[in-house]
Design an enzyme around this catalytic site. Structure first.
Site, short mmCIF file in Angstrom:
data_model
loop_
_atom_site.label_atom_id
_atom_site.label_comp_id
_atom_site.label_asym_id
_atom_site.label_seq_id
_atom_site.Cartn_x
_atom_site.Cartn_y
_atom_site.Cartn_z
N HIS A 173 0.83 -1.21 0.00
CA HIS A 173 0.00 0.00 0.00
C HIS A 173 0.87 1.26 0.00
O HIS A 173 0.37 2.35 -0.30
CB HIS A 173 -0.97 0.00 1.19
N ASP A 221 -0.11 -7.52 1.13
CA ASP A 221 0.44 -6.17 1.31
C ASP A 221 1.95 -6.25 1.49
O ASP A 221 2.48 -6.06 2.59
CB ASP A 221 -0.23 -5.52 2.53
N SER A 251 3.76 2.43 8.50
CA SER A 251 3.48 1.45 7.46
C SER A 251 4.75 1.04 6.73
O SER A 251 5.61 1.87 6.43
CB SER A 251 2.49 2.03 6.45
#
Length: 533
Positions: free
Chosen positions: A333, A381, A477
């Site tokens: 992402h 991901d 992230s």
């Protein structure tokens, strides 16, 4: 239940005309909007609830089963497997829905004095409804006369491992023409039955360079704080239902339990309903005065030499980890749709220039995002960034170790792990933290994690518990979740077990945090990096 997922991106323009200027990149890093998919939790949390009905039973006769013909993606026989051999089995079209009307069979046979282990990372078929429409079946002796048949959504239990009785193992899959679901994903590994021979062929994740940090000499049982009860999210709670795990597969999926809370919590602790895990607040900096990764741990200089700061298209911020001389691991992402990424290595403080820090400009050709990444469910991901130049390792720049095929069966549940990053220090913070931070938290079971994130969670994920003041947040992230390990010669090292992927709608309400499980993607990593893992 539908999930609302928001990718907190920023579309303010930062022109790349100055991308070659180090000062510009670091200024842009601090202004960039941090990424972090956030999943809206359910209004009511049901502990241990099955998302879709699942059923497992011992089935005695499947003489009518006929594998589909002319389909190499659906069946194979491998009868010459050797100790150490490894592979992946998936249902047709996985992770997209499988087609209807398929009957698949995979038969594995290895050399004498070995056994075959299959670790199931994802299992989701049409639920049982008075009969089996779709199912997966496992035979631990290669004979399907008596075999375990499973259907429905079993991802509250994944990853789980099934071992052959001797050197033969079979897997069958059947789909009807009514409804189609995601199906099955598993990895198999052949191991010698003699522990001494297993030690001879087992490959250590430690190569003499990776995973070394000054924290290794502080991060042990004598310096870790004791586990503390997790914080109860501010949500209405319903009592757990009764587990119906059949006795026929208790050796695979574990004994049924009605324990009102995570079964892995130390028995000396009082468990309150619901407890989504426990945390241990790691190394702290008392002088920082910041109670809020969010979290108290300011990372000592050089403590995480694999950490990478990523500026994506001049506007978004993520973390990453150096895994060898040419590759950085991060979340898909973070890279989704990116055309250019500035990668910074060898620094703790994004404001203060560090001697020896490195800056790389990576174009679209160097971005290898998993082709099955799904932004709607944050599945798959994972992404790899290939650097344009070779990185020479120093005390401030060195790679993190990765799990290999011999870590397939390890869930890491209840173990202490560390997560580091420059993410926002609080929900309302206007930017990322200029200083690298870290916290020590604990791995929780996927069953408990699914109480919040529901069908998002499978064995392809690993989850950690958090506290209101200890949690990854936006901007963390893509960063690494690491665990302390020990090589066969006794050398301690850190190994990455997860990639920060998503969290709840707040970083300060003690929601669990989800990560991409590295061991579920070692075949993908081997393909991109060219290394046998």
């Amino acid at each position: 239940m539908l999930f609302q997922i928001a990718l907190f991106c920023c579309f303010a323009a930062f022109p790349f005309s100055n991308a070659g200027n180090d000062d510009y990149v670091f200024e842009a890093l601090l202004k960039a909007k941090p990424l972090f998919p956030q999943i809206k939790p359910p209004d009511v949390v049901k502990i241990d609830e099955e998302i879709n009905p699942s059923k497992v039973e011992l089935y005695e006769d499947l003489s009518h089963f006929l594998p589909s013909r002319g389909s190499s993606d659906c069946s194979f026989n491998k009868t010459d497997l050797k100790a150490g051999d490894y592979g992946t089995i998936t249902t047709p079209n996985y992770p997209d829905n499988y087609p209807g009307g398929r009957s698949c069979q995979w038969y594995l046979e290895s050399e004498e004095d070995t056994r075959i282990e299959v670790t199931v990372f994802d299992l989701f078929t049409q639920p049982w409804f008075f009969t089996y429409f779709d199912y997966v079946q496992f035979s631990t002796d290669g004979n399907f006369t008596n075999a375990e048949r499973m259907s429905g959504d079993l991802n509250a239990r994944t990853p789980f491992t099934i071992a052959s009785q001797e050197n033969k193992l079979g897997v069958r899959f059947r789909s009807s023409t009514l409804f189609n679901f995601r199906g099955l994903k598993l990895h198999y590994l052949v191991k010698p039955t003699d522990p001494a021979k297993l030690d001879e062929i087992r490959i250590s994740s430690y190569d003499g360079v990776c995973g070394q940090s000054q924290l290794l000499f502080e991060d042990d049982e004598t310096t870790q704080r004791p586990l503390l009860p997790g914080v109860v999210p501010e949500l209405p709670i319903l009592a757990p239902g009764r587990s119906t795990t059949p006795s026929a597969i208790r050796h695979v999926l574990g004994e049924a339990t009605t324990h009102r809370g995570p079964a892995w919590l130390p028995p000396s602790l009082t468990v309150h309903i619901p407890v989504f895990g426990s945390v241990a607040e790691g190394q702290t900096n008392q002088e920082s005065g910041n109670p809020k990764i969010i979290g108290p741990g300011q990372a000592p200089a050089g403590a995480f030499p694999w950490m990478a700061a990523l500026l994506i298209d001049g506007r978004s911020f993520c973390g990453g980890s150096l895994i060898d001389n040419y590759h950085v691991l991060t979340a898909a992402h973070c890279t989704d749709g990116a055309t250019k990424i500035n990668v910074v290595l060898g620094t703790n403080n994004l404001k203060t220039p560090d001697e020896g820090r490195l800056l790389f400009n990576v174009t679209r050709e160097g971005i290898f995002q998993h082709p099955k990444y799904n932004p709607s469910t944050v599945a798959y991901d994972i992404a790899v960034i290939r650097l344009p130049e070779r990185v020479e390792f120093t005390e401030k720049v060195r790679p993190i170790c990765l799990p290999n095929r011999y870590h397939n069966a390890e869930t890491f549940q209840s173990q202490l792990v560390r997560v580091s990053g420059w993410g926002k220090p609080a929900d309302k913070a206007v930017s990322v933290s200029p200083v690298l931070k870290n916290v020590t938290i604990a791995v929780m079971s996927n069953r408990q994690c699914r109480a919040i994130f529901r069908h998002i969670i499978s064995g392809n994920n690993v989850c950690t518990a958090t506290k209101t003041t200890v949690a990854p947040c936006r901007g963390d992230s893509g960063g690494p979740l690491i665990i302390r390990q020990q090589s066969p010669d006794g050398t301690p090292y850190y190994m990455q077990v997860g990639i920060v992927s998503f969290g709840g709608t707040s970083c300060e309400r003690a929601y669990p945090v989800g990560y991409t499980r590295i061991s579920a993607f070692i075949d993908y990593l081997s393909t991109i990096t060219g290394k046998s893992i």
